[in-house]
Design an enzyme around this catalytic site. Structure first.
Site, PDB file in Angstrom:
ATOM      1  N   HIS A  88       0.810  -1.211   0.000  1.00 22.98           N
ATOM      2  CA  HIS A  88       0.000   0.000   0.000  1.00 22.98           C
ATOM      3  C   HIS A  88       0.847   1.265   0.000  1.00 22.98           C
ATOM      4  O   HIS A  88       2.036   1.226   0.290  1.00 22.98           O
ATOM      5  CB  HIS A  88      -1.008   0.024   1.156  1.00 22.98           C
ATOM      6  CG  HIS A  88      -0.412   0.104   2.533  1.00 22.98           C
ATOM      7  ND1 HIS A  88      -0.166  -0.994   3.323  1.00 22.98           N
ATOM      8  CD2 HIS A  88      -0.024   1.174   3.280  1.00 22.98           C
ATOM      9  CE1 HIS A  88       0.327  -0.606   4.488  1.00 22.98           C
ATOM     10  NE2 HIS A  88       0.429   0.698   4.489  1.00 22.98           N
ATOM     11  N   GLU A 132      -3.748   3.893   1.908  1.00 18.31           N
ATOM     12  CA  GLU A 132      -3.957   4.194   3.322  1.00 18.31           C
ATOM     13  C   GLU A 132      -3.975   5.720   3.477  1.00 18.31           C
ATOM     14  O   GLU A 132      -3.172   6.409   2.847  1.00 18.31           O
ATOM     15  CB  GLU A 132      -2.815   3.606   4.158  1.00 18.31           C
ATOM     16  CG  GLU A 132      -2.914   3.916   5.650  1.00 18.31           C
ATOM     17  CD  GLU A 132      -1.759   3.314   6.471  1.00 18.31           C
ATOM     18  OE1 GLU A 132      -0.717   2.965   5.883  1.00 18.31           O
ATOM     19  OE2 GLU A 132      -1.926   3.212   7.699  1.00 18.31           O
TER      20      GLU A 132
END
Ligand code: CO
Length: 139
Positions: free
Chosen positions: A79, A130
């Site tokens: 991520h 995120e």
């Protein structure tokens, strides 16, 4: 909405081996390992002047990153974390625009003790995003 990139996270099959490689071959400055029970991960941060790379291996029986490692046995990009000023507002705005928030949709504590949330990779070209609330985040 999004501000600076805070970190880029990679899953690795063996954290201690990865730390040794990144340190000895790349000369990386690496934090001590930290266990994040809530996220089912043992992690380190590879520090650099303009952000850092998080290396993580699965921790515990039900680690959410075990499946990633089954699909990607050598590890890989997991991520990208962007900073935002107000994660509650970011969530509202994203939900209003149809983005999906992972898990129960609640804001959790991340690796730095700041509130975070994760956006569905299918909404963002196959990569998990995120968002982390920091004082120096985006708008
Ligand atoms: Co992260």
């Amino acid at each position: 909405m999004i501000g600076r990139i805070n970190h880029i996270a990679m899953v690795v099959p063996d954290l201690d081996l990865a730390v040794a490689r990144w340190r000895d071959m790349l000369g990386a400055d690496i934090s001590a390992p930290n266990i994040l029970e809530d996220h089912g991960a043992r992690i380190v941060f590879v520090r650099s002047v303009n952000g850092h790379v998080e290396l993580m291996e699965p921790y515990g029986e039900k680690s959410p990153i075990s499946g990633f490692l089954q699909r990607n046995p050598d590890g890989g990009l997991h991520h990208i974390c962007y900073e935002v000023n107000d994660i509650g507002l970011a969530r509202q705005s994203l939900e209003a625009k149809g983005a999906r928030i992972l898990g129960d949709g609640l804001i959790k504590m991340g690796a730095h003790g700041n509130p975070v949330l994760f956006l569905h990779p299918k909404d963002f070209n196959g990569t998990l995003i995120e968002l982390e609330q920091t004082s120096g985040g985006g708008t």
